[in-house]
Design an enzyme around this catalytic site. Structure first.
Site, PDB file in Angstrom:
ATOM      1  N   ASP A 151     -19.560  18.217 -61.581  1.00 51.06           N
ATOM      2  CA  ASP A 151     -18.188  18.700 -61.534  1.00 51.06           C
ATOM      3  C   ASP A 151     -17.314  17.621 -60.895  1.00 51.06           C
ATOM      4  OD1 ASP A 151     -15.758  20.048 -60.972  1.00 51.06           O
ATOM      5  OD2 ASP A 151     -16.813  21.965 -60.888  1.00 51.06           O
ATOM      6  N   GLU A 227     -21.163  14.510 -75.067  1.00 51.81           N
ATOM      7  CA  GLU A 227     -20.835  13.092 -74.963  1.00 51.81           C
ATOM      8  C   GLU A 227     -20.496  12.510 -76.323  1.00 51.81           C
ATOM      9  OE1 GLU A 227     -22.824   9.135 -72.861  1.00 51.81           O
ATOM     10  OE2 GLU A 227     -23.861  11.059 -72.851  1.00 51.81           O
TER      11      GLU A 227
END
Length: 246
Positions: A151, A227
């Site tokens: 995070d 990604e």
């Protein structure tokens, strides 16, 4: 990355016996969001936890005993749904892998995939990574620590919640063998710069980047769907690898 609404910060409680603040427990780097378990995830937890699950304990585990052999141990913090962790364990049977995740649906998904792949070299904690590292993992027992896409706590006032901080890095240093590697990856440039700054100032580590900043994604880190999507949109990803030298 977390889309969980921000929670109000709570002041840490002092320990009753000493009056001191608990070690590294002042600020959590995650927000616990349970989410709803699918039937498959619940079944995986029910059926496969006895094989793959590790319970937090206040004394170090004997890892050769856990895995039934002596092999290099890779520990991943915050494995999400576990797909890349399972893939890495499948691709490197000569290594043992430990994953730590606080979110139960991700743990269930990982257990299901591990069982489907019939892995024998993967174990999982469902617990706070700092507490696991501090208490359940022996010093100099790890060959690699992985922290992929934590995070970012992108708001400046929340940067103190980022897990990569000086105290945390020194805790990792104790757990890594000499020559062991701390491998980080993030898709937030500001966090990448923060990681680099913290690691460059950290005693006992050497940057494995030839340019003394970032490295190319190594082959052993799988390219995630998230990604791949980011690359199509032109988003960057930064990998950092630092070796424990003393």
């Amino acid at each position: 990355m977390s889309n969980t609404p921000e929670q109000p910060e709570q002041q840490p409680e002092q320990t009753e016996q000493t009056g001191e603040m608990p070690y590294m427990r002042k600020i959590r780097s995650f927000v616990l969001r349970e989410g709803r378990l699918t039937k498959g995830q619940q079944n995986a937890l029910d059926n496969h936890w006895p094989v793959y699950g590790l319970a937090y304990q206040a004394s170090p585990l004997n890892l050769p005993e856990v895995f039934g052999r002596s092999a290099p141990v890779v520990l991943e913090i915050g494995f999400g749904m576990g797909k890349s962790l399972v893939e890495m364990a499948k691709n490197a049977p000569e290594q043992d892998f430990i994953g730590i995740e606080v979110h139960k649906p991700g743990v269930g998904a990982c257990l299901g995939d591990a069982a489907a792949a019939e892995l024998s070299n993967l174990r999982v904690f469902e617990h706070d990574a700092v507490e696991v590292l501090k208490d359940s993992i022996a010093d100099t027992s790890l060959s690699t620590v992985q922290l992929f896409f934590p995070d970012p706590w992108h708001k400046k006032r929340h940067h103190k919640r980022r897990i990569v901080q000086a105290d945390f890095v020194q805790l990792l240093r104790q757990k890594l063998q000499i020559g062991g590697v701390f491998h980080m990856a993030t898709d937030w440039q500001n966090y990448a710069e923060h990681m680099l700054q913290v690691m460059q100032a950290a005693p006992g580590f050497s940057n494995l980047s030839a340019s003394n900043d970032y490295v190319e994604r190594p082959e052993q880190r799988p390219l995630t769907k998230f990604e791949q999507r980011g690359q199509r949109l032109g988003h960057g990803v930064w990998d950092l690898m630092f070796e424990r030298i003393n």
